[in-house]
Enzyme design. Structure first.
Site, PDB file in Angstrom:
ATOM      1  N   LYS A  53      -9.531  -5.199   7.734  1.00 13.98           N
ATOM      2  CA  LYS A  53      -9.747  -3.591   7.432  1.00 13.98           C
ATOM      3  C   LYS A  53      -9.152  -2.344   8.916  1.00 13.98           C
ATOM      4  O   LYS A  53      -8.130  -2.062   8.925  1.00 13.98           O
ATOM      5  CB  LYS A  53      -9.917  -2.712   5.722  1.00 13.98           C
ATOM      6  CG  LYS A  53      -9.380  -3.815   4.703  1.00 13.98           C
ATOM      7  CD  LYS A  53      -7.880  -3.487   4.834  1.00 13.98           C
ATOM      8  CE  LYS A  53      -7.473  -4.428   2.858  1.00 13.98           C
ATOM      9  NZ  LYS A  53      -6.557  -5.317   3.431  1.00 13.98           N
TER      10      LYS A  53
ATOM     11  N   ASN B 103       1.323  -5.789   1.896  1.00 11.60           N
ATOM     12  CA  ASN B 103      -0.104  -4.782   0.863  1.00 11.60           C
ATOM     13  C   ASN B 103      -1.068  -6.303   0.559  1.00 11.60           C
ATOM     14  O   ASN B 103      -2.132  -6.235  -0.184  1.00 11.60           O
ATOM     15  CB  ASN B 103       0.900  -4.960  -0.625  1.00 11.60           C
ATOM     16  CG  ASN B 103      -0.163  -4.604  -1.901  1.00 11.60           C
ATOM     17  OD1 ASN B 103      -1.095  -4.089  -2.204  1.00 11.60           O
ATOM     18  ND2 ASN B 103      -0.182  -6.135  -2.492  1.00 11.60           N
TER      19      ASN B 103
ATOM     20  N   SER C 164      -7.753   0.211   3.199  1.00 10.59           N
ATOM     21  CA  SER C 164      -8.959   0.594   2.342  1.00 10.59           C
ATOM     22  C   SER C 164     -10.105   1.445   2.825  1.00 10.59           C
ATOM     23  O   SER C 164     -10.230   2.031   3.982  1.00 10.59           O
ATOM     24  CB  SER C 164     -10.013  -1.023   1.918  1.00 10.59           C
ATOM     25  OG  SER C 164     -11.035  -0.415   1.401  1.00 10.59           O
TER      26      SER C 164
ATOM     27  N   TYR D 140     -14.136  -8.772   5.276  1.00 11.62           N
ATOM     28  CA  TYR D 140     -12.779  -7.684   4.517  1.00 11.62           C
ATOM     29  C   TYR D 140     -12.864  -5.862   5.533  1.00 11.62           C
ATOM     30  O   TYR D 140     -12.100  -5.575   6.382  1.00 11.62           O
ATOM     31  CB  TYR D 140     -13.532  -7.440   3.360  1.00 11.62           C
ATOM     32  CG  TYR D 140     -12.793  -6.556   2.353  1.00 11.62           C
ATOM     33  CD1 TYR D 140     -11.218  -6.904   2.285  1.00 11.62           C
ATOM     34  CD2 TYR D 140     -12.121  -5.052   2.624  1.00 11.62           C
ATOM     35  CE1 TYR D 140     -10.240  -6.266   1.693  1.00 11.62           C
ATOM     36  CE2 TYR D 140     -11.666  -4.932   1.772  1.00 11.62           C
ATOM     37  CZ  TYR D 140     -10.517  -5.192   1.169  1.00 11.62           C
ATOM     38  OH  TYR D 140      -9.595  -3.972   0.504  1.00 11.62           O
TER      39      TYR D 140
HETATM   40  N1  LIG Z   1      -8.496  -3.332  -6.156  1.00 13.65           N
HETATM   41  C1  LIG Z   1      -8.932  -2.148  -4.833  1.00 13.65           C
HETATM   42  O1  LIG Z   1     -10.013  -1.942  -5.518  1.00 13.65           O
HETATM   43  C2  LIG Z   1      -9.023  -2.236  -3.226  1.00 13.65           C
HETATM   44  C3  LIG Z   1      -9.391  -1.303  -2.843  1.00 13.65           C
HETATM   45  C4  LIG Z   1      -8.802  -0.613  -1.339  1.00 13.65           C
HETATM   46  C5  LIG Z   1      -7.570  -1.364  -1.246  1.00 13.65           C
HETATM   47  N2  LIG Z   1      -7.640  -2.693  -1.779  1.00 13.65           N
HETATM   48  C6  LIG Z   1      -6.431  -3.685  -0.640  1.00 13.65           C
HETATM   49  O2  LIG Z   1      -5.339  -3.283  -1.363  1.00 13.65           O
HETATM   50  C7  LIG Z   1      -4.551  -5.033  -1.802  1.00 13.65           C
HETATM   51  C8  LIG Z   1      -4.124  -5.406  -2.579  1.00 13.65           C
HETATM   52  O3  LIG Z   1      -4.874  -5.929  -3.714  1.00 13.65           O
HETATM   53  P1  LIG Z   1      -5.163  -5.900  -4.809  1.00 13.65           P
HETATM   54  O4  LIG Z   1      -6.731  -5.221  -5.759  1.00 13.65           O
HETATM   55  O5  LIG Z   1      -4.787  -5.159  -5.973  1.00 13.65           O
HETATM   56  O6  LIG Z   1      -5.483  -7.549  -5.644  1.00 13.65           O
HETATM   57  P2  LIG Z   1      -4.568  -8.454  -6.061  1.00 13.65           P
HETATM   58  O7  LIG Z   1      -5.073  -8.280  -7.944  1.00 13.65           O
HETATM   59  O8  LIG Z   1      -5.240  -9.405  -6.374  1.00 13.65           O
HETATM   60  O9  LIG Z   1      -3.214  -8.876  -5.491  1.00 13.65           O
HETATM   61  C9  LIG Z   1      -3.080  -9.684  -3.945  1.00 13.65           C
HETATM   62  C10 LIG Z   1      -2.655 -10.175  -3.698  1.00 13.65           C
HETATM   63  O10 LIG Z   1      -1.910 -10.427  -2.242  1.00 13.65           O
HETATM   64  C11 LIG Z   1      -1.346 -11.836  -2.178  1.00 13.65           C
HETATM   65  N3  LIG Z   1      -2.154 -13.080  -1.707  1.00 13.65           N
HETATM   66  C12 LIG Z   1      -3.445 -13.302  -1.699  1.00 13.65           C
HETATM   67  N4  LIG Z   1      -3.540 -14.137  -0.842  1.00 13.65           N
HETATM   68  C13 LIG Z   1      -2.011 -15.026  -0.202  1.00 13.65           C
HETATM   69  C14 LIG Z   1      -1.594 -15.354   0.269  1.00 13.65           C
HETATM   70  N5  LIG Z   1      -2.295 -15.641   0.822  1.00 13.65           N
HETATM   71  N6  LIG Z   1      -0.257 -15.517   0.509  1.00 13.65           N
HETATM   72  C15 LIG Z   1       0.580 -15.000   0.222  1.00 13.65           C
HETATM   73  N7  LIG Z   1       0.301 -13.964  -0.384  1.00 13.65           N
HETATM   74  C16 LIG Z   1      -1.111 -13.698  -1.235  1.00 13.65           C
HETATM   75  C17 LIG Z   1      -1.706 -12.496  -3.843  1.00 13.65           C
HETATM   76  O11 LIG Z   1       0.187 -13.027  -4.826  1.00 13.65           O
HETATM   77  P3  LIG Z   1      -0.575 -14.916  -4.837  1.00 13.65           P
HETATM   78  O12 LIG Z   1      -1.636 -15.000  -5.561  1.00 13.65           O
HETATM   79  O13 LIG Z   1       0.662 -15.108  -5.160  1.00 13.65           O
HETATM   80  O14 LIG Z   1      -0.799 -15.115  -3.133  1.00 13.65           O
HETATM   81  C18 LIG Z   1      -1.760 -11.009  -4.847  1.00 13.65           C
HETATM   82  O15 LIG Z   1      -0.561 -10.825  -5.384  1.00 13.65           O
HETATM   83  C19 LIG Z   1      -5.477  -5.441  -0.427  1.00 13.65           C
HETATM   84  O16 LIG Z   1      -5.005  -5.561   0.335  1.00 13.65           O
HETATM   85  C20 LIG Z   1      -6.578  -4.846  -1.176  1.00 13.65           C
HETATM   86  O17 LIG Z   1      -7.809  -5.777   0.229  1.00 13.65           O
HETATM   87  C21 LIG Z   1      -7.501  -2.685  -2.760  1.00 13.65           C
END
Ligand SMILES: NC(=O)c1ccc[n+]([C@@H]2O[C@H](COP(=O)([O-])OP(=O)(O)OC[C@H]3O[C@@H](n4cnc5c(N)ncnc54)[C@H](OP(=O)(O)O)[C@@H]3O)[C@@H](O)[C@H]2O)c1
Length: 260
Positions: free
Chosen positions: A162, A92, A145, A158
């Site tokens: 994906k 994720n 995504s 990005y």
């Molecule tokens: N939110 C949206 O609109 C959306 C839409 C489509 C897809 N997505 C996808 O859904 C997934 C989750 O996104 P989210 O929106 O929930 O983002 P988020 O709240 O920012 O969460 C991202 C997570 O990734 C971890 N992370 C980031 N860099 C890292 C690293 N170098 N090593 C280990 N962990 C890392 C972070 O944990 P730490 O900070 O503890 O490292 C955080 O818990 C992503 O793949 C994103 O591309 C999101």
């Protein structure tokens, strides 16, 4: 706690302590899976583990920077030494990286986004697969995504990361299907996580010349359902794809985007 369909299952959720990942950890934990969270933020990771265990679940946090192949390897060795195998891998964790035109994108950003969003998924899959193959059971779920389909400008890194996740998902699914292992991806539309609300919406609204509230309204109206995707929508689909019920679904990229 509800019924326990995942009682004997061990699940890794990368980035499982915030946003969508946190909803996934919570959902799997409610179904009695042992949830292992990989991430960098120790305080947030430990807090999530505390919450899951306070609710009767089993969970553990492994501090892992997914940019580093050595850290991935080390955490996976610890997990496999303690839990012997992993049944469910939810890749994720993801970052948006630099938001701007290709010509202005620093090459370090390209490398970092690909390492977190793509290479870590490849690496973790590679490390959990031998035991999954031995057990003739496994579920790998990659969070992709709608970005590769919609290709919004100013986010090439990005979008391409994906797109490659989708290609990895489809290719790997074909390699391991005969071992009872499924590999699927989920493509959410925009989800109003804390990160998106704080760091993305104000800037995007400003660029469009509207208030953040108006911008959110426009986004909502851009869906057929007139409803933005929520963390829980993604978590419910992960739960289904992680279950035995989904055994004949593999190599799919499933949109959760209200028709967007
Ligand atoms: N939110 C949206 O609109 C959306 C839409 C489509 C897809 N997505 C996808 O859904 C997934 C989750 O996104 P989210 O929106 O929930 O983002 P988020 O709240 O920012 O969460 C991202 C997570 O990734 C971890 N992370 C980031 N860099 C890292 C690293 N170098 N090593 C280990 N962990 C890392 C972070 O944990 P730490 O900070 O503890 O490292 C955080 O818990 C992503 O793949 C994103 O591309 C999101």
């Amino acid at each position: 706690m509800e019924s326990k369909p995942m009682q004997d299952k061990v699940a890794i959720v990368t980035g499982g302590a915030s946003g969508i990942g946190r909803a996934i950890s919570t959902r799997l934990s409610k179904a009695a899976a042992t949830v292992i969270i990989f991430g960098r933020n120790v305080e947030r990771g430990n807090n999530t583990v505390e919450e899951l265990t306070a609710d009767g679940g089993k969970a553990e946090f492994f501090r892992t920077d997914l940019i580093s192949g050595e850290e991935i390897q080390k955490s996976m060795s610890l997990v496999l030494a303690k839990y012997l195998s992993v049944d469910i891998l939810v890749n994720n964790a993801g970052i948006s990286g630099f938001m701007g035109p290709v010509v202005d994108t620093p090459m370090q950003e390209v490398e970092d986004v690909l390492k977190v969003n793509l290479t870590s998924m490849f690496h973790l899959s590679k490390l959990v697969l031998p035991k999954m193959i031995e057990n003739r059971y496994g579920r790998i779920i990659n969070i992709s995504s709608v970005a590769p389909r919609v290709t919004p400008p100013n986010s090439a890194t990005y979008n391409m990361s994906k797109a490659a996740v989708n290609a990895l998902t489809k290719t790997l699914s074909r390699e391991v299907a005969s071992y009872g292992i499924t590999v699927n991806a989920i493509a959410p539309g925009m989800v109003m996580t804390e990160r998106i609300l704080k760091s993305r919406i104000p800037g995007m609204a400003q660029k469009s010349g509207v208030s953040p509230e108006e911008y959110l309204q426009k986004l909502t109206e851009g869906t057929d359902t007139h409803r933005l995707t929520r963390e829980e929508d993604v978590a419910e689909l992960v739960m289904f794809l992680a279950s035995k019920a989904s055994q004949n679904i593999t190599g799919e990229i499933v949109n959760v985007a209200g028709g967007y």
